[in-house]
Write a protein that holds these residues in place. Sequence first.
Motif, short mmCIF file in Angstrom:
data_model
loop_
_atom_site.label_atom_id
_atom_site.label_comp_id
_atom_site.label_asym_id
_atom_site.label_seq_id
_atom_site.Cartn_x
_atom_site.Cartn_y
_atom_site.Cartn_z
N PRO A 106 28.86 0.97 -23.31
CA PRO A 106 28.41 0.61 -21.74
C PRO A 106 27.20 1.77 -21.32
O PRO A 106 26.35 1.42 -20.60
CB PRO A 106 29.49 0.28 -20.88
CG PRO A 106 30.61 -0.19 -21.76
CD PRO A 106 30.36 0.55 -23.21
N ASP A 107 27.57 3.02 -21.94
CA ASP A 107 26.64 4.17 -21.63
C ASP A 107 25.46 4.06 -22.51
O ASP A 107 24.82 5.15 -22.14
CB ASP A 107 27.56 5.36 -21.45
CG ASP A 107 28.22 5.71 -22.96
OD1 ASP A 107 27.70 5.30 -23.71
OD2 ASP A 107 29.24 6.63 -22.82
N SER A 163 33.90 -4.32 -23.89
CA SER A 163 34.04 -4.99 -22.64
C SER A 163 33.13 -4.36 -21.45
O SER A 163 32.83 -2.84 -21.87
CB SER A 163 35.50 -4.93 -22.02
OG SER A 163 36.07 -3.66 -21.68
N PRO A 164 32.50 -4.79 -20.57
CA PRO A 164 31.76 -4.01 -19.65
C PRO A 164 32.03 -2.70 -19.07
O PRO A 164 31.26 -1.86 -18.82
CB PRO A 164 31.15 -5.20 -18.66
CG PRO A 164 31.57 -6.40 -19.27
CD PRO A 164 32.81 -6.28 -20.15
N ASP A 165 33.48 -2.72 -18.93
CA ASP A 165 33.90 -1.70 -18.34
C ASP A 165 34.21 -0.42 -19.28
O ASP A 165 34.48 0.79 -19.03
CB ASP A 165 35.22 -1.93 -17.53
CG ASP A 165 36.32 -2.19 -18.27
OD1 ASP A 165 36.23 -2.38 -19.79
OD2 ASP A 165 37.39 -2.54 -17.68
N GLN A 199 36.62 -0.26 -21.54
CA GLN A 199 37.87 -0.12 -21.85
C GLN A 199 38.25 -0.60 -23.17
O GLN A 199 39.32 -0.46 -23.93
CB GLN A 199 38.75 -0.71 -20.89
CG GLN A 199 38.69 -0.22 -19.61
CD GLN A 199 39.20 1.44 -19.26
OE1 GLN A 199 40.32 1.60 -19.71
NE2 GLN A 199 38.16 2.25 -19.00
N ASP A 249 30.92 -9.77 -15.75
CA ASP A 249 31.68 -9.26 -14.71
C ASP A 249 33.40 -9.12 -15.49
O ASP A 249 34.16 -8.90 -14.82
CB ASP A 249 31.94 -10.49 -13.59
CG ASP A 249 32.31 -11.75 -14.29
OD1 ASP A 249 33.11 -11.57 -15.53
OD2 ASP A 249 32.74 -12.66 -13.52
N GLY A 250 32.95 -9.09 -16.78
CA GLY A 250 34.39 -8.89 -17.45
C GLY A 250 35.62 -9.82 -17.31
O GLY A 250 36.50 -9.73 -17.96
#
Lengths: 427, 179
Positions: A249-250, A292-294, A296, A338-339
């Motif tokens: 994601p980064d 996952s978008p977060d 994790q 939104d995961g």
Amino acid sequence: MRQTLFRLALTSLAMTLLGLSAPALAQLSIEITGAGTNRMPIAIADFAGDSVVSQALTAVIRADLDHSGQFSLIDPGATPLSETTQVNYSDWNSRGADALVTGSVTTTPDGRYETRFLLYDIQKQAPLGGQAFISSSAQLRATAHRVSDFIYQKLTGVAGIFSTRIAYVVKSTGRYELQIADADGANAQTALASREPIISPTWSPDGTHLAYVSFEAKKPIVYVHSLATGRRHVVANFKGSNSAPAWSPDGKQLAVVLSKDGGSQMYLINADGSGVKRLAHSSGIDTEPRFSPDGQWIYFTSDRGGSPQIYRMPATGGDAERITFQGNYNVTPRISPDGKSMAYIARTDGRFQVALMDLATKQTQILTDTSRDESPSFAPNGRMIIYATEINGRGVLATVSIDGSIKQTLSVQAADVREPAWGPFVK
Amino acid sequence: MRKLLFAAAVSLLLAACGSQPPAPEQTGAGAAGSAQSAARNGAQSQAVSSDKLDMTSLAALKDPRSILSKRSIYFDFNQYVIKDEYQPLIEAHARFLIANPTMKMLIQGNTDERGSREYNVALGQKRADVLKKALQLLGVKEDQLEAVSLGEEKPRNPGHDEAAWAENRRDDMLYSGEY
């Protein structure tokens, strides 16, 4: 954006190796195959001012809203209405419109266009807001998409995706092109052309780069391609196969699948190709990683249980947990922005279809009625999924809303289209 | 397999002793000298015997009379187990690679078109890896072999029926200069 694509075209001319990048000759054409059941009636009036420019603008806005499957267009009549025109609410109410857009286009002293518009709620008898844009003639289409995004966001509460882009691969005889087009299929540009297959394009989180797998060296190699410069670099070219890139994601790292140590196994590698490190060890196939978008979790496909199923593991490494249990072929996990849900491909009775799982309840739903579905990709607002499928023996792209009701196909004449990837929101 | 390893060992031994034909030889055919030795092999096999083929010569790779000209093995649906019928072919290629230690082989695994493209890259890799492992077990050095996958991307048969799919579930063996 257009300027970027133009630069892309210019710089790529220098890349003689593969003979790259020009506006694509074959454009995607859209066919709507299913619409939502509760479509909001909206009237988009012709804008006041330059009638030719107004027609061009409002045609794109109307097509955007119509294609979304969430609006039905009410005939606005032939009279242009500017944003300063007094609105007769009861008249529009009797015509069946719940919303109305009025506006104007004027030429600025330096030869550009100023577009102004206002959106009204007819039921509440109140304006909902408007915007003004200055654009060159080449930017008018992009302006229209931004107007559509505003209308969509105000009326549905969800961000519009009309200004986003999609990447996909067009295969014609002996030729593969990695193309990028607006979400409505317009303005297709070729970023890479090759005689060998190109698969798995995926957008960097900031939308400036694409990672993909190219077979031009007779084996799969992972590249990262800058859309601004048209230049690219090798991210993974180890002994054996290199494939299935997925951005963290980064945007600093990619998860990739390498066979350098035996078997298809997942690794993390920096976006510049440095610092490869192994993520997991399994005796079978591990592939198709997705963050996952977060950041994790990494979701992936593995045959460790005897058939291809979807698993997830912590992105920092650790034990895998099985996610899919129904059926004996579940692949290609894609987590919603939104995961909360996961799109994937499920095989049922020999048909490969896009399925959606609520990750909290594990409830699943098949979204499509096609049978050769592949490569699902969420729109950045999470409301639509684009995927590849086959209709009458031809590869086409299709979109489906997450409730399965709104459907479209995007096809190119006399060529196969495949491997879609929906780009992020444009800043 | 034991017999094969013995034969391979004998051929290496003979080569090391600088023995002359008719025993298998030309183990020193390097990348640089391969064209030369290929020409020499061709000339020798003609001079020595016009119908007996030297199974370790480069010419044998392309000669339709030679088992070495066969370069493909086929798999069942979603499987990556080598069928028994391909054992003689694999043994012949192992012998060739052992006799020509500077020759390299690229093994390309392929799948039929059904299912996920990336999963098929991994499945094709499994098929390439099992062949690589089989050749290594027969004594071929790891650094002579590279196993890669083309997934479903390069079908030999472009059809969409079982006959086409069966043809596309395949490993291909390519030698130096052929890829």
